[in-house]
Design a protein around this motif. Structure first.
Motif, PDB file in Angstrom:
ATOM      1  N   UNK A 129       2.136  -2.544   3.776  1.00 49.88           N
ATOM      2  CA  UNK A 129       2.369  -1.979   4.914  1.00 49.88           C
ATOM      3  C   UNK A 129       3.531  -1.026   4.742  1.00 49.88           C
ATOM      4  N   UNK A 130       3.495  -0.151   5.371  1.00 49.06           N
ATOM      5  CA  UNK A 130       4.779   0.868   5.179  1.00 49.06           C
ATOM      6  C   UNK A 130       5.184   1.220   6.584  1.00 49.06           C
ATOM      7  N   UNK A 131       6.752   1.651   6.743  1.00 50.61           N
ATOM      8  CA  UNK A 131       6.977   1.894   8.029  1.00 50.61           C
ATOM      9  C   UNK A 131       6.912   3.414   8.325  1.00 50.61           C
ATOM     10  N   UNK A 132       6.613   3.964   9.634  1.00 51.68           N
ATOM     11  CA  UNK A 132       6.423   5.136   9.980  1.00 51.68           C
ATOM     12  C   UNK A 132       7.783   5.703  10.773  1.00 51.68           C
ATOM     13  N   UNK A 133       8.815   5.743  10.293  1.00 51.83           N
ATOM     14  CA  UNK A 133       9.867   6.216  10.821  1.00 51.83           C
ATOM     15  C   UNK A 133      10.003   7.641  10.697  1.00 51.83           C
ATOM     16  N   UNK A 134       9.603   8.152   9.696  1.00 57.59           N
ATOM     17  CA  UNK A 134       9.444   9.820   9.636  1.00 57.59           C
ATOM     18  C   UNK A 134       7.928  10.099   9.038  1.00 57.59           C
ATOM     19  N   UNK A 135       7.107  10.802   9.724  1.00 54.26           N
ATOM     20  CA  UNK A 135       5.857  11.040   9.156  1.00 54.26           C
ATOM     21  C   UNK A 135       6.062  11.835   7.775  1.00 54.26           C
ATOM     22  N   UNK A 136       7.143  12.723   7.757  1.00 53.65           N
ATOM     23  CA  UNK A 136       7.396  13.342   6.322  1.00 53.65           C
ATOM     24  C   UNK A 136       7.443  12.513   5.322  1.00 53.65           C
ATOM     25  N   UNK A 137       7.758  11.252   5.250  1.00 57.53           N
ATOM     26  CA  UNK A 137       8.133  10.454   4.377  1.00 57.53           C
ATOM     27  C   UNK A 137       6.986   9.308   4.179  1.00 57.53           C
ATOM     28  N   UNK A 138       5.988   9.454   4.787  1.00 60.18           N
ATOM     29  CA  UNK A 138       4.767   8.612   4.772  1.00 60.18           C
ATOM     30  C   UNK A 138       4.178   8.949   3.188  1.00 60.18           C
ATOM     31  N   UNK A 139       3.297   7.808   2.623  1.00 57.43           N
ATOM     32  CA  UNK A 139       2.766   8.031   1.380  1.00 57.43           C
ATOM     33  C   UNK A 139       1.701   9.335   1.434  1.00 57.43           C
ATOM     34  N   UNK A 140       1.401   9.904   0.349  1.00 61.34           N
ATOM     35  CA  UNK A 140       0.385  10.770   0.332  1.00 61.34           C
ATOM     36  C   UNK A 140      -0.988  10.002   0.752  1.00 61.34           C
ATOM     37  N   UNK A 141      -1.825  10.713   1.103  1.00 62.89           N
ATOM     38  CA  UNK A 141      -3.114  10.168   1.871  1.00 62.89           C
ATOM     39  C   UNK A 141      -3.873   9.290   0.780  1.00 62.89           C
ATOM     40  N   UNK A 142      -3.956   9.578  -0.392  1.00 59.75           N
ATOM     41  CA  UNK A 142      -4.488   8.550  -1.354  1.00 59.75           C
ATOM     42  C   UNK A 142      -3.709   7.317  -1.297  1.00 59.75           C
ATOM     43  N   UNK A 143      -2.656   7.181  -1.286  1.00 59.48           N
ATOM     44  CA  UNK A 143      -1.755   5.891  -1.385  1.00 59.48           C
ATOM     45  C   UNK A 143      -2.170   5.308  -0.237  1.00 59.48           C
ATOM     46  N   UNK A 144      -2.089   5.982   1.107  1.00 59.17           N
ATOM     47  CA  UNK A 144      -2.273   5.243   2.175  1.00 59.17           C
ATOM     48  C   UNK A 144      -3.612   4.757   2.025  1.00 59.17           C
ATOM     49  N   UNK A 145      -4.868   5.190   1.684  1.00 59.79           N
ATOM     50  CA  UNK A 145      -6.006   4.744   1.864  1.00 59.79           C
ATOM     51  C   UNK A 145      -6.008   3.698   0.467  1.00 59.79           C
ATOM     52  N   UNK A 146      -5.428   3.529  -0.538  1.00 57.88           N
ATOM     53  CA  UNK A 146      -5.243   2.386  -1.261  1.00 57.88           C
ATOM     54  C   UNK A 146      -4.594   1.234  -0.843  1.00 57.88           C
ATOM     55  N   UNK A 147      -3.461   1.411   0.017  1.00 60.21           N
ATOM     56  CA  UNK A 147      -2.908   0.486   0.900  1.00 60.21           C
ATOM     57  C   UNK A 147      -3.980  -0.205   1.827  1.00 60.21           C
ATOM     58  N   UNK A 148      -4.823   0.620   2.492  1.00 60.47           N
ATOM     59  CA  UNK A 148      -5.580   0.091   3.387  1.00 60.47           C
ATOM     60  C   UNK A 148      -6.456  -0.534   2.693  1.00 60.47           C
ATOM     61  N   UNK A 149      -6.993  -0.190   1.776  1.00 64.10           N
ATOM     62  CA  UNK A 149      -8.116  -1.121   0.894  1.00 64.10           C
ATOM     63  C   UNK A 149      -7.589  -2.185   0.441  1.00 64.10           C
TER      64      UNK A 149
END
Length: 75
Positions: A6-26
């Protein structure tokens, strides 16, 4: 159950790139499926050992992915 990936959503600009988000979700989906399968195979020590090993491998993959993401963010 707290997701291990999981990653913290404090600032959407610091969220991981979409492929990384998808990899974490997988990784989280695999983890959840293995966790759900762990109870039914509690009597089978071979399957239980395999499930626990795979869960550990998923955590390691999540750590490697998080480190790579940190390296990308600090460039």
């Amino acid at each position: 159950m707290q997701p291990p990936f999981d990653f913290v959503h404090l600032d959407p600009s610091t969220d991981p790139p979409e492929p990384y988000q998808e990899a974490f979700e997988l990784l989280w989906e695999f983890w959840a499926k293995l966790h759900g399968f762990e109870a039914p195979c509690a009597q089978d020590h071979v399957l239980l050992g395999l499930v626990r090993h795979l869960k550990h491998q998923l955590v390691i993959a999540g750590v490697v992915l998080a480190v790579q993401l940190d390296v990308l963010n600090n460039r």
